[in-house]
Design an enzyme around this catalytic site. Structure first.
Site, PDB file in Angstrom:
ATOM      1  N   LYS A  19       0.836  -1.203   0.000  1.00 18.38           N
ATOM      2  CA  LYS A  19       0.000   0.000   0.000  1.00 18.38           C
ATOM      3  C   LYS A  19       0.875   1.259   0.000  1.00 18.38           C
ATOM      4  O   LYS A  19       0.662   2.164  -0.799  1.00 18.38           O
ATOM      5  CB  LYS A  19      -0.921  -0.058   1.229  1.00 18.38           C
ATOM      6  CG  LYS A  19      -1.834   1.143   1.393  1.00 18.38           C
ATOM      7  CD  LYS A  19      -3.032   0.796   2.264  1.00 18.38           C
ATOM      8  CE  LYS A  19      -2.713   0.832   3.747  1.00 18.38           C
ATOM      9  NZ  LYS A  19      -2.500   2.188   4.282  1.00 18.38           N
ATOM     10  N   GLN A  44       4.611   9.414   7.055  1.00 18.56           N
ATOM     11  CA  GLN A  44       3.695  10.323   6.351  1.00 18.56           C
ATOM     12  C   GLN A  44       4.130  11.771   6.539  1.00 18.56           C
ATOM     13  O   GLN A  44       4.107  12.562   5.598  1.00 18.56           O
ATOM     14  CB  GLN A  44       2.265  10.090   6.842  1.00 18.56           C
ATOM     15  CG  GLN A  44       1.776   8.690   6.487  1.00 18.56           C
ATOM     16  CD  GLN A  44       0.374   8.402   6.947  1.00 18.56           C
ATOM     17  OE1 GLN A  44      -0.221   9.185   7.682  1.00 18.56           O
ATOM     18  NE2 GLN A  44      -0.156   7.265   6.537  1.00 18.56           N
ATOM     19  N   ASP A  79       1.508  -1.042  12.079  1.00 21.39           N
ATOM     20  CA  ASP A  79       0.258  -1.515  11.469  1.00 21.39           C
ATOM     21  C   ASP A  79      -0.011  -2.992  11.763  1.00 21.39           C
ATOM     22  O   ASP A  79      -1.112  -3.488  11.504  1.00 21.39           O
ATOM     23  CB  ASP A  79       0.304  -1.319   9.942  1.00 21.39           C
ATOM     24  CG  ASP A  79       0.266   0.157   9.551  1.00 21.39           C
ATOM     25  OD1 ASP A  79      -0.122   0.994  10.386  1.00 21.39           O
ATOM     26  OD2 ASP A  79       0.639   0.475   8.403  1.00 21.39           O
ATOM     27  N   ARG A 113      -7.775  -3.154   9.388  1.00 20.63           N
ATOM     28  CA  ARG A 113      -6.843  -4.069  10.076  1.00 20.63           C
ATOM     29  C   ARG A 113      -7.503  -4.730  11.288  1.00 20.63           C
ATOM     30  O   ARG A 113      -7.138  -5.846  11.662  1.00 20.63           O
ATOM     31  CB  ARG A 113      -5.567  -3.334  10.440  1.00 20.63           C
ATOM     32  CG  ARG A 113      -4.836  -2.789   9.207  1.00 20.63           C
ATOM     33  CD  ARG A 113      -3.371  -2.558   9.434  1.00 20.63           C
ATOM     34  NE  ARG A 113      -2.821  -1.636   8.457  1.00 20.63           N
ATOM     35  CZ  ARG A 113      -2.462  -1.967   7.200  1.00 20.63           C
ATOM     36  NH1 ARG A 113      -2.584  -3.216   6.788  1.00 20.63           N
ATOM     37  NH2 ARG A 113      -1.984  -1.054   6.370  1.00 20.63           N
TER      38      ARG A 113
END
Ligand code: S3P
Length: 420
Positions: free
Chosen positions: A5, A154, A299, A372
């Site tokens: 991703k 990010q 994650d 998730r």
């Protein structure tokens, strides 16, 4: 494994900012990454789908974007919103960004602050720290040295993308290294990026088109690795998984828990890849913490919590307060939903304590719209007695649309059925 991703988002963005036609293979055709494709199209890039996961992106260069005719909806995708904000923070036109209810709750001050220091005008909800945000730049960014308080790829990427049109080199220093896909791909597109420990410096300059082979997503592989480690007497092999060292914390933790994972077929096409084979066996409890480890597996904590529930002993997750500002508050969600299945999970401000070894029981649980969480609860359901009904699962399409199909193939039976 379906494409990564993080890498897919970056391929779409850099392709749109480069001069010439970039070719992307293995692009993740999941909702989040398709949001980035739609966004760059709205900004004037020409994107052609040549086949499954195969895209051709004609970019117009760093100054080739144009004002979009409408608000850009980033959906559930924090990466789309934050990286795009970095691009838009230098563009001499207004763009409005918004997202779904989850994304509108998530903190944007972390990118707005450095981008304002670089000359962007950013206004919006909560004093310009929540979506919807309106963003405008001047065409030229101030060169800054920025120490970010969070280890966030990010945030780092937003600053580096804005730095492409800065008046001088831009430096970002992080408290701990976050995933470095932006740095790798920027170099592939011809940018000058130098990494020294926790510090990254980008010297402004144009990008030239490149070809990108997206590796398989280790964050999606994580669900299958844990399933393979805890379910029955299985053995699961996952091919061409991205094993960038900034992402492989899950492999270190599963090894510490006693999982048997073999690596083979190592390759490198800008990002290292390997095939991973996991063999089921007994797991033991572990501690997951530390500022260096957490960004390498942030994650994967939902599914690692399931592994901890299946392991013998008491596992601790700490230093992971960031989990509270992901697609949902994952600490609260894990404590609440795994408890419904009989797991003993105690919530802490920056993590949780999981007493493993109890048999899980099938229950009615809810993903809270977090992809998730939906997949982690599915893995828990595979080892629970009886049937589990997971509500709100459409969100899986955010990152892993083929998840149920792959789990059913691995199980050799229809383990997952859909109800309207
Ligand atoms: C991502 C970085 C991580 C991660 C997210 C994807 C990226 O977020 O949790 O799923 O592609 O850069 P932060 O950088 O905010 O920690």
């Amino acid at each position: 494994m379906p494409g990564d991703k993080s890498v897919s988002h970056r391929a779409a963005l850099l392709g749109a900012l480069a001069e010439g036609v970039s070719e992307v293979q293995g692009f993740l055709e999941a909702e989040d990454c398709l949001r980035t494709i739609t966004a760059v199209q709205a900004l004037g890039a020409e994107v052609t789908r040549k086949g499954p996961g195969h895209y051709r992106i004609a970019g117009g260069g760093l100054r080739g974007l144009s004002e979009p005719g409408d608000v850009i909806d980033c959906g559930n995708s924090g990466t789309t919103a934050r990286l795009l904000a970095g691009v838009l923070g230098t563009q001499p036109f207004w763009t409005m960004l918004t997202g779904d209810a989850s994304l509108r709750r998530r903190p944007m001050g972390r990118i707005a602050e450095p981008l304002r220091a670089m000359g962007a005008t950013i206004v919006g909800r909560a004093e310009g720290t929540r979506l919807p945000l309106a963003i405008r730049g001047t065409g030229l960014a101030r060169a800054i040295q920025y120490a970010t308080p969070v280890a966030s790829a990010q945030v780092k990427s937003a600053i580096l993308l804005a730095g492409l049109v800065a008046e001088g080199p831009v430096t970002v220093t992080e408290p701990a290294p976050s995933r470095d896909h932006s740095e790798r791909m920027l170099r592939r597109f011809g940018a000058r990026v130098v990494t020294e420990g926790r510090m990254v410096t980008l010297t402004p300059g144009p990008l030239r088109a490149a070809s990108v082979a997206v590796p398989g997503d280790i964050s999606s592989a994580a669900f299958l690795l844990v399933a393979g480690a805890v379910v029955g007497e299985g053995r699961v092999t996952l091919r061409r998984v991205g094993v960038n060292p900034t992402r492989t914390g899950i492999l270190d933790v599963l090894a510490a828990m006693g999982a048997q994972i073999q690596t083979a077929e190592a390759a490198d096409e800008g990002e290292p890849t390997a095939s991973l084979t996991v063999t089921a066996g007994a797991l033991k409890a572990t501690t997951i913490g530390g500022t260096l480890l957490i960004p390498r597996l942030i994650d994967e904590i939902p599914v690692l919590a399931v592994a901890a529930a299946a392991a013998a002993g008491v596992s601790v997750v700490r230093d992971a307060g960031e989990l509270r500002v992901k697609e949902s508050d994952r600490i609260a969600a894990l404590a609440r939903e795994l408890a419904r299945m009989g797991a003993v999970v105690e919530e802490r401000p920056d993590g949780m304590v999981i007493t493993g070894g109890r048999r899980l029981r099938g229950a009615a649980v809810n993903s809270g719209g977090d992809h998730r969480m939906a997949m982690a609860l599915t893995v828990a359901a595979l080892i629970a007695d009886g049937e589990t009904v997971i509500d709100d699962v459409a969100c899986v399409a955010t990152s892993f649309p083929t998840f149920a199909e792959i789990v059913n193939t691995l199980a050799g039976t229809t383990a997952i059925t859909a109800e309207p």
